[in-house]
Design an enzyme around this catalytic site. Structure first.
Site, PDB file in Angstrom:
ATOM      1  N   PRO A   1       0.851  -1.185   0.000  1.00 50.81           N
ATOM      2  CA  PRO A   1       0.000   0.000   0.000  1.00 50.81           C
ATOM      3  C   PRO A   1       0.888   1.238   0.000  1.00 50.81           C
ATOM      4  CG  PRO A   1      -0.600  -1.522   1.776  1.00 50.81           C
ATOM      5  CD  PRO A   1       0.729  -1.927   1.258  1.00 50.81           C
ATOM      6  N   GLU A   2       0.875   1.952  -1.098  1.00 51.93           N
ATOM      7  CA  GLU A   2       1.644   3.184  -1.207  1.00 51.93           C
ATOM      8  C   GLU A   2       0.652   4.344  -1.123  1.00 51.93           C
ATOM      9  OE1 GLU A   2       4.447   3.013  -4.503  1.00 51.93           O
ATOM     10  OE2 GLU A   2       4.534   0.837  -4.380  1.00 51.93           O
TER      11      GLU A   2
ATOM     12  N   LYS B   1       2.437   7.166   3.727  1.00 49.79           N
ATOM     13  CA  LYS B   1       1.697   5.904   3.718  1.00 49.79           C
ATOM     14  C   LYS B   1       1.006   5.647   5.042  1.00 49.79           C
ATOM     15  CE  LYS B   1       5.370   4.048   0.775  1.00 49.79           C
ATOM     16  NZ  LYS B   1       6.546   3.160   0.767  1.00 49.79           N
TER      17      LYS B   1
END
Length: 267
Positions: A2-3, A59
């Site tokens: 997950p960026e 993030k």
DNA sequence: AATGGGACCTGCGCGC
DNA sequence: TGCGCGCAGGTCCCAT
């Protein structure tokens, strides 16, 4: 994985769904996720608190609660959040609301973390974090590279240099800009940095619009996949043909990370 | 200062 | 069918 686009998607979706809802019950399925304080204390601090705001830095997802408490969530590699009626297979932490909806913090590899703080700005990960790409002007971006002797790719991924870009989008940005992943910063001209900047902005915005890339475990909060994968130009396309020159995409471990690129289009 | 490696973790897909 | 192995990527920490 997950960026920035994935965490931004989660933020926007959660914001529409759980603002002002009160946490009725907290279930810690795996204590390793809870950092800073014992799980018992973590639970009691969340109990009965309403969600007042949700925002993102890099993030990191930041959930503001009543009484100036902040729930900090980092999904690291394999974490994702869902909002549903039940627990999920990989649920490690569950927040139940009064209407029986459940916010599931799922994490296959248990590398993510949840913590509660009062002063989120002084968390080391936040305090040292570089600027938000989408709030950065072109000349400010170019200036970040002053005096840097590292390679461009690890720089883009360095959270203290620039917030939110990880391995996948760094590769996509470099392909878009025609820059080889092993290019050093000092050998990169101003015009090339400007090209990297425009690719950075357009790719992040496009990925957010498409609700992120479900390359591995990432999901939107309804459990569905993000829609950006078909738009990835190099990532996980080894031996497939480059969309620009029709030569095969290469894969190489650079700085210990799998890196995909076109050796003809990226110099 | 920059770089490289290992640690944290688990599940999946591969080859035998 | 089943087993062992390598690999996945975000961050921190330590060594060089």
């Amino acid at each position: 994985m997950p960026e920035l686009p994935e965490v931004e998607t989660i933020k926007l979706q959660l914001k529409r769904k759980i603002l002002n809802k009160k946490i009725k019950e907290v279930i810690v399925e795996d204590k390793r996720l809870i950092k800073g304080i014992p799980a018992q204390k973590f639970k009691s601090q969340l109990q009965g608190k309403a969600i007042k705001d949700i925002f993102r830095r890099g993030k990191v997802l930041i959930i503001k609660l009543e009484e100036s408490l902040f729930l900090i969530i980092h999904l690291r590699i394999s974490g994702w959040l869902t909002l549903s009626q039940t627990r999920e297979k990989f649920s490690r932490l569950l927040l139940k609301f009064a209407d029986n909806q459940v916010l599931n913090f799922c994490d296959q590899r248990v590398l993510g973390e949840a913590r509660i703080v009062r002063d989120w700005r002084s968390l080391p990960i936040i305090k040292n974090m570089g600027p938000e790409p989408l709030e950065l002007k072109k000349d400010e971006f170019v200036k970040l590279f002053d005096g840097k002797r590292t390679k461009v790719k690890p720089l883009l991924m360095d959270q203290n240099f620039l917030a939110g870009v990880g391995n996948i989008y760094a590769q996509e940005i470099l392909f878009c800009a025609g820059i080889h992943p092993q290019r050093s910063a000092e050998k990169t001209k101003k015009e090339e940095l400007e090209k990297i900047y425009s690719c950075l902005i357009s790719i992040l915005k496009d990925a957010i619009a498409k609700k992120g890339s479900s390359v591995d475990t990432y999901r939107q909060i309804d459990g569905s996949q993000g829609n950006y994968i078909p738009f990835l130009k190099v990532y996980q396309r080894e031996d497939e043909l480059c969309f620009k020159c029709r030569r095969p995409i290469k894969r190489k471990a650079i700085g210990g990370r799998g890196t995909y690129f076109c050796s003809h289009c990226q110099k």
